[in-house]
Design a protein around this motif. Structure first.
Motif, mmCIF file in Angstrom:
data_model
loop_
_atom_site.group_PDB
_atom_site.id
_atom_site.type_symbol
_atom_site.label_atom_id
_atom_site.label_comp_id
_atom_site.label_asym_id
_atom_site.label_seq_id
_atom_site.Cartn_x
_atom_site.Cartn_y
_atom_site.Cartn_z
ATOM 1 N N GLU A 542 0.686 -1.178 -0.169
ATOM 2 C CA GLU A 542 0.074 0.093 0.076
ATOM 3 C C GLU A 542 0.613 1.416 0.006
ATOM 4 O O GLU A 542 0.460 2.509 -1.102
ATOM 5 N N LEU A 543 1.738 1.572 0.951
ATOM 6 C CA LEU A 543 3.107 2.391 0.459
ATOM 7 C C LEU A 543 3.316 2.553 -0.733
ATOM 8 O O LEU A 543 3.697 3.329 -0.827
ATOM 9 N N SER A 544 3.928 1.381 -1.565
ATOM 10 C CA SER A 544 4.462 1.895 -2.124
ATOM 11 C C SER A 544 3.682 1.902 -3.465
ATOM 12 O O SER A 544 4.262 3.045 -4.280
ATOM 13 N N LYS A 545 2.329 1.494 -3.522
ATOM 14 C CA LYS A 545 1.521 2.497 -4.576
ATOM 15 C C LYS A 545 0.938 3.246 -4.281
ATOM 16 O O LYS A 545 0.908 4.251 -5.136
ATOM 17 N N GLY A 546 0.942 3.853 -3.155
ATOM 18 C CA GLY A 546 0.471 5.341 -2.772
ATOM 19 C C GLY A 546 1.572 6.622 -3.219
ATOM 20 O O GLY A 546 1.138 7.368 -3.910
ATOM 21 N N TRP A 547 3.201 5.507 -2.602
ATOM 22 C CA TRP A 547 4.495 6.488 -3.278
ATOM 23 C C TRP A 547 4.131 6.557 -5.503
ATOM 24 O O TRP A 547 4.314 7.888 -5.415
ATOM 25 N N LEU A 548 3.727 5.970 -5.709
ATOM 26 C CA LEU A 548 3.982 5.936 -7.118
ATOM 27 C C LEU A 548 2.679 6.431 -7.565
ATOM 28 O O LEU A 548 3.088 7.533 -8.321
ATOM 29 N N ALA A 549 1.770 6.663 -6.974
ATOM 30 C CA ALA A 549 0.807 7.635 -7.368
ATOM 31 C C ALA A 549 0.892 9.174 -6.886
ATOM 32 O O ALA A 549 0.459 9.603 -7.476
ATOM 33 N N VAL A 550 1.558 9.058 -6.115
ATOM 34 C CA VAL A 550 2.285 10.808 -5.504
ATOM 35 C C VAL A 550 3.038 11.056 -6.563
ATOM 36 O O VAL A 550 2.578 12.309 -7.415
ATOM 37 N N ARG A 551 3.519 10.827 -7.474
ATOM 38 C CA ARG A 551 4.672 10.588 -8.313
ATOM 39 C C ARG A 551 4.352 10.655 -9.846
ATOM 40 O O ARG A 551 4.330 11.719 -10.856
ATOM 41 N N ARG A 552 2.789 9.945 -9.847
ATOM 42 C CA ARG A 552 2.864 10.107 -11.529
ATOM 43 C C ARG A 552 1.895 11.827 -11.382
ATOM 44 O O ARG A 552 1.313 12.246 -12.000
ATOM 45 N N ARG A 553 1.123 11.997 -10.028
ATOM 46 C CA ARG A 553 0.456 12.968 -10.296
ATOM 47 C C ARG A 553 0.864 14.630 -9.931
ATOM 48 O O ARG A 553 0.899 15.436 -10.734
ATOM 49 N N VAL A 554 2.258 14.220 -9.944
ATOM 50 C CA VAL A 554 3.440 15.262 -9.892
ATOM 51 C C VAL A 554 3.555 15.962 -11.809
ATOM 52 O O VAL A 554 3.223 16.658 -11.917
ATOM 53 N N LEU A 555 3.688 14.397 -12.147
ATOM 54 C CA LEU A 555 4.319 14.846 -13.415
ATOM 55 C C LEU A 555 3.055 15.065 -14.231
ATOM 56 O O LEU A 555 2.812 15.859 -15.087
ATOM 57 N N ILE A 556 1.353 14.585 -13.823
ATOM 58 C CA ILE A 556 0.887 14.641 -14.962
ATOM 59 C C ILE A 556 0.540 16.446 -14.642
ATOM 60 O O ILE A 556 -0.113 17.206 -15.471
ATOM 61 N N GLU A 557 0.496 17.183 -13.491
ATOM 62 C CA GLU A 557 0.510 18.328 -12.715
ATOM 63 C C GLU A 557 1.497 19.544 -13.873
ATOM 64 O O GLU A 557 0.934 20.595 -14.403
ATOM 65 N N GLN A 558 2.971 18.789 -14.024
ATOM 66 C CA GLN A 558 4.397 19.328 -14.834
ATOM 67 C C GLN A 558 3.648 19.340 -15.851
ATOM 68 O O GLN A 558 3.519 20.281 -16.980
ATOM 69 N N CYS A 559 2.995 18.032 -16.566
ATOM 70 C CA CYS A 559 3.012 17.746 -17.741
ATOM 71 C C CYS A 559 1.473 18.804 -18.510
ATOM 72 O O CYS A 559 1.931 19.898 -19.852
ATOM 73 N N ARG A 560 0.962 18.918 -17.853
ATOM 74 C CA ARG A 560 -0.561 19.650 -17.763
ATOM 75 C C ARG A 560 -0.191 20.993 -18.300
ATOM 76 O O ARG A 560 -0.500 21.593 -19.010
ATOM 77 N N ALA A 561 0.821 21.584 -17.758
ATOM 78 C CA ALA A 561 1.246 23.362 -17.240
ATOM 79 C C ALA A 561 2.555 23.325 -18.604
ATOM 80 O O ALA A 561 2.642 24.596 -18.352
ATOM 81 N N GLY A 562 2.722 22.599 -19.166
ATOM 82 C CA GLY A 562 3.617 22.488 -20.361
ATOM 83 C C GLY A 562 5.582 22.178 -19.255
ATOM 84 O O GLY A 562 6.347 22.738 -20.631
#
Length: 595
Positions: A542-562
């Motif tokens: 659960e900890l590992s998947k949460g860690w991956l979800a946080v990292r993915r969320r950051v990448l999506i935000e940075q990508c959407r911003a350009g």
């Protein structure tokens, strides 16, 4: 006929597989082998209705291309794409129409324009295969792929208008523009509806077999319904694919891992068959040219003239339209600088209105934009003169041109005399095969001579990856600190040390994604084999998947911003998806061993 089609398909796939094994452009080798095979006496003739060929091959090929395309890069390249995908196709239709009319006046000016619309749209399949092999810069590949996504819609709309004129209808310029606008609006709207429905299914259902099957069927539905409602089936499928691809990072990793091989296999199968079919039509075309020459129609001369026109008009347009785009961009930048200077003197002045609006939009961004992201938003991607030459020479025609030519009798309501239809089919075929062989075989040499490569882009991507790993790690550290408080309160004791070891392993993996981590493997092995209590192992997962979800969320935000290119984001997502698959695989084997 069914057996013949099957044999063609098997042979095409075998040749394409050999080409991939040798590292050669598969479309060119398949076409060449099919051309040679068509001259053998025992090879049967293969005929498919043009409408059937378009309706079966175009929706999945376009959807797959749109699914794989970057919406962010497509939007940034839109000035180039719009000029090539709309302006160049329209200009080609007019110029080719004039040339064909002068060479074959008996087909009429409307018939000549119809031919121009048919040979107008290039097919990026062979160019993309060569570009990927030789490492063309991503900005060049984005222009070529983006052009191929919309030029078919322009061509099909023009074909519809000119075919109606040939059939005897009266169509004004305003009616033509209205039909084009209707095709765009209806096609895009239906595509977004279908894309939204498919994305909802992918978010709701975890069964990738079911969602994958819907994904295979729905492009045909979007294309058919859009065409039935006088919209553009091409734009419907493209809009659907872009929408689903843009939102793919929000789905599960199993969906993403299932999509890529599925659609690559569909592409491989259909592209192999399409280029084999193109090559096998040679005997019919040669017979048509011989018959036409016997009646003095000069089809062969007209074919060569149209082929040269199609090849030469593209570089002229590419360089002229790029200069025009740069001039317009300079005007926009001058206005922006005047607004910026006015804002510095008096922020409330009328001249500073543009700068005020820009600052307001930037303030609403969820993340801070980097200078490079701002530059990408303001400016169209620059193309060097070498890259413009490559774009100019990547004008190979494909299945759309041939299928529209074969469907001419139905498109015109059989209004054209029999000999004229065959003449147009022969010219369209000559353009298709001529561009494929002439430009396709020389494009790799041209790319090497000009020294066009993606080395600078790869260095920039490496910097982006490093920066994004740092940003995602910072967010991950905050997540780990929050989870550590919960962990210590719930577990305590030795498991606190387990948490620290596991956290250190996760942080190291974030920066060295390609390297295995001994602490992580040891902790997971301890949990899987029972040396740590089973509940602790579940918490580790659960900890590992949460860690991956946080990292993915950051990448999506940075990508959407350009701040991050979508292509690099997808590469980072692929690495994270592999991590999550490893977690689930270990969990399954651990549970099995525990029982």
């Amino acid at each position: 006929m069914d057996a013949e089609l099957f044999y063609v398909l098997v042979g095409a796939v075998a040749v394409a597989a050999f080409a991939r094994w040798r590292g050669w452009p598969a479309p060119l080798l398949v076409t060449g082998v099919a051309l040679a095979a068509s001259l053998l006496p025992f090879v049967p003739e293969v005929h498919i209705d043009g409408h059937v060929l378009l309706n079966v091959t175009l929706p999945p090929l376009l959807y797959s291309a749109a699914l794989d395309a970057s919406f962010t890069s497509f939007r940034q390249s839109l000035p180039h794409v719009r000029r090539l995908g709309v302006g160049l196709v329209a200009l080609t239709a007019v110029v080719v129409g004039l040339v064909a009319w002068l060479a074959l006046p008996e087909i009429g000016f409307a018939g000549a324009l119809l031919l121009g619309a048919i040979v107008g749209p290039p097919d990026a399949v062979s160019a993309a295969a060569i570009g990927r092999k030789l490492g063309l810069p991503r900005r060049v590949m984005n222009v070529l792929s983006g052009e191929s996504l919309i030029n078919d819609a322009t061509s099909l709309t023009l074909v519809r208008v000119f075919a109606a004129i040939v059939a005897g209808a009266t169509v004004t310029v305003w009616q033509g523009l209205w039909e084009f606008a209707l095709a765009v609006v209806v096609g895009v709207a239906i595509g977004l509806v279908f894309g939204g429905v498919l994305h909802a299914l992918r978010m709701r259902f975890s069964d990738t077999v079911v969602t994958g099957t819907f994904g295979l069927l729905m492009p045909f539905g979007a294309y058919t319904i859009a065409e039935h409602l006088q919209g553009s089936g091409v734009l419907a499928v493209v809009a659907m694919g872009l929408f689903v691809g843009y939102n793919a990072p929000r789905t599960t990793y199993t969906q993403r891992q299932h999509d890529k091989p599925l659609w690559h296999s569909v592409d491989f199968l259909l592209e192999s068959f399409v280029f084999a079919y193109i090559g096998l039509q040679l005997p019919d075309v040669l017979a048509t040219i011989r018959e036409a020459e016997g009646t003095g129609s000069h089809v062969l001369v007209a074919s060569i003239a149209v082929l040269l026109t199609v090849i030469l008009i593209r570089p002229v347009f590419v360089f002229a339209s790029y200069a025009w785009g740069q001039a317009l961009q300079s005007l926009r930048l001058r206005r922006w600088r005047r607004s910026r200077d006015a804002y510095r003197e008096d922020p409330s002045s009328r001249e500073a209105r543009g700068m005020r609006h820009a600052k307001e939009r930037l303030a609403q961004e969820p993340v801070e934009l980097t200078p490079e992201a701002l530059k990408r938003r303001l400016l169209e991607p620059p193309l060097s003169w070498q890259e413009r030459i490559v774009v100019s020479w990547a004008g190979m025609r494909g299945v759309v041109t041939l299928a529209l030519a074969v469907a001419l009798p139905d498109l015109t309501g059989h209004a054209m005399p029999h000999g004229q239809v065959e003449a147009l089919i022969a010219i369209a075929y000559t353009v298709t095969v001529g561009t494929l062989l002439l430009q396709g075989l020389t494009l790799p040499v041209l790319i090497r001579l000009l020294g066009v490569s993606s080395e600078e882009e790869r260095a920039s991507d490496a910097e982006e990856v490093s920066r994004m790993r740092s940003l995602s790690s910072e967010a991950g550290i905050a997540y780990l600190r929050e989870q550590q408080l919960k962990w210590s309160a719930e577990r305590g004791g030795d498991d606190g040390e387990t948490f620290k070891r596991f956290s250190r392993a996760l942080l190291r993996i974030a920066h060295e994604a390609d390297k295995p981590d001994r602490d992580l493997e040891q902790v997971q092995d301890d949990a899987a084999t029972g040396r740590i209590h089973r509940a602790t192992y579940d918490q580790l997962v659960e900890l590992s998947k949460g860690w991956l979800a946080v990292r993915r969320r950051v990448l999506i935000e940075q990508c959407r911003a350009g701040n991050l290119s979508e292509e690099v984001m997808r590469e980072l997502f692929a690495a994270m998806d592999a991590e999550e698959l490893a977690l689930d695989t270990r969990g399954a084997f651990g549970a099995f061993g525990g029982e």
